[in-house]
Scaffold this motif. Sequence first.
Motif, PDB file in Angstrom:
ATOM      1  N   GLN A  70       0.682  -1.005   0.002  1.00  0.00           N
ATOM      2  CA  GLN A  70      -0.131  -0.334   0.473  1.00  0.00           C
ATOM      3  C   GLN A  70       0.494   1.039   0.100  1.00  0.00           C
ATOM      4  N   PRO A  71       0.039   1.773  -0.793  1.00  0.00           N
ATOM      5  CA  PRO A  71      -1.245   2.531  -1.406  1.00  0.00           C
ATOM      6  C   PRO A  71      -0.643   1.829  -2.845  1.00  0.00           C
ATOM      7  N   THR A  74      -3.811  -0.746  -4.119  1.00  0.00           N
ATOM      8  CA  THR A  74      -5.145  -0.231  -4.211  1.00  0.00           C
ATOM      9  C   THR A  74      -5.084   0.751  -5.430  1.00  0.00           C
ATOM     10  N   GLY A 209      -2.111  -5.559   3.712  1.00  0.00           N
ATOM     11  CA  GLY A 209      -3.439  -6.120   3.924  1.00  0.00           C
ATOM     12  C   GLY A 209      -3.105  -7.085   2.458  1.00  0.00           C
ATOM     13  N   GLU A 286      -8.886  -3.185   9.208  1.00  0.00           N
ATOM     14  CA  GLU A 286      -8.151  -2.383   7.764  1.00  0.00           C
ATOM     15  C   GLU A 286      -9.509  -0.951   7.182  1.00  0.00           C
ATOM     16  N   ARG A 289      -7.492   1.633   4.531  1.00  0.00           N
ATOM     17  CA  ARG A 289      -7.458   0.563   3.140  1.00  0.00           C
ATOM     18  C   ARG A 289      -8.692   0.390   2.878  1.00  0.00           C
TER      19      ARG A 289
END
Length: 370
Positions: A70-71, A74, A209, A286, A289
């Motif tokens: 991350q990020p 994503t 994640g 999370e 996230r």
Amino acid sequence: MAPRPISIHRYLIPIACLALAVGIQVAKVPVGAGRHGIGIVVSALAIALLLATVFVVLQHAEGLALRLGQPYGTLLLTFAVTTVEVSIILAMMLHGENNPTLARESVFSTVMIVCAGVVGLCLTLGSMQHRQQEMKRQGTSAILSVLTALAVLTLILPNFTLHDAPGTFSRLQLTFVSICSALLYGSFVFAQTVRHRDDFVDDIGDAGGTHAGHAHPGEGSWINAVLLMIGLFGIVLLAERVAIGVENGLDAIGVQQADAIVGALIATLVLLPEALSAIRAAMNNELQRSLNIALGSALATIGLTIPSIGIASVITGRELTLGLPGGDSVLLALILGISIHSFGTGRTNVLTGLVHLVVFVAFILLVTTK
């Protein structure tokens, strides 16, 4: 323990999607789903395969996301979703007669579904499991500030310009707003991935994640990347077939004011896998996230879709109506204001989520009663 091999459907579905799309183009299958039996069959198959491919493609994107961390992961997931949405919107815009409000309805539906529905579910279900959750106020505020600016510039401001047609920009204005949208989104991406990366990473749980996604240990990153590109390319090529099937189907049953319904369907189609990912992250505690995925998709929708359709409108000369009518403008302002208050303290609970869900129900009511 031996690595788990890749599921065969994760290979076959993207390849089948691309093969069907190429076959339709090469064989020149008749387009009129209402007049040609083969057209009906092919259109139905294309819609079903497109739905399956969207899910599989986003699983591959999520697999890459888990390895990138991350990020960045994503962000990749968001780009994949936005590519799908832009391809479908453009295909439907350019098919047949001009459809100037479709892009507006799709973008507006995406923002409402994300900010009211998906965020509401994330906050409600996450808080029910963990009582109270925390997020990074700096990162969430940055997302909301850019989202608010883009939403007002692209969906509200067109109603107050001096251009002749209501709710529209002139060519110069549309070019300017498109450039501003791309620059704002690019600035946000730079802040998220480089300048202020820590503001968008959870303090609680696994920042990468790794337990929230659909990674398959037997897959290498290159396999995910290749199948992701194959699937996205197939989706783009099949988008026109889906557009034709949806339009002909709505015409056949005599649906009035179909743009709002079609826009909501497009948004739901492309957001469903990402929404599930955001909800899983919230339930795994999370929340940051989860918000990165959910709000980031709404931000990318405006920041990337508006420039794309703006370029298409300028090149093709087709009119583009972006300004929202009164009721939609009120709902948009309401959900943006609620979001600012919801995340202002850095903590959320069940009540916060329920407020978002109430606005989502109001949005559904407005769409279905237009």
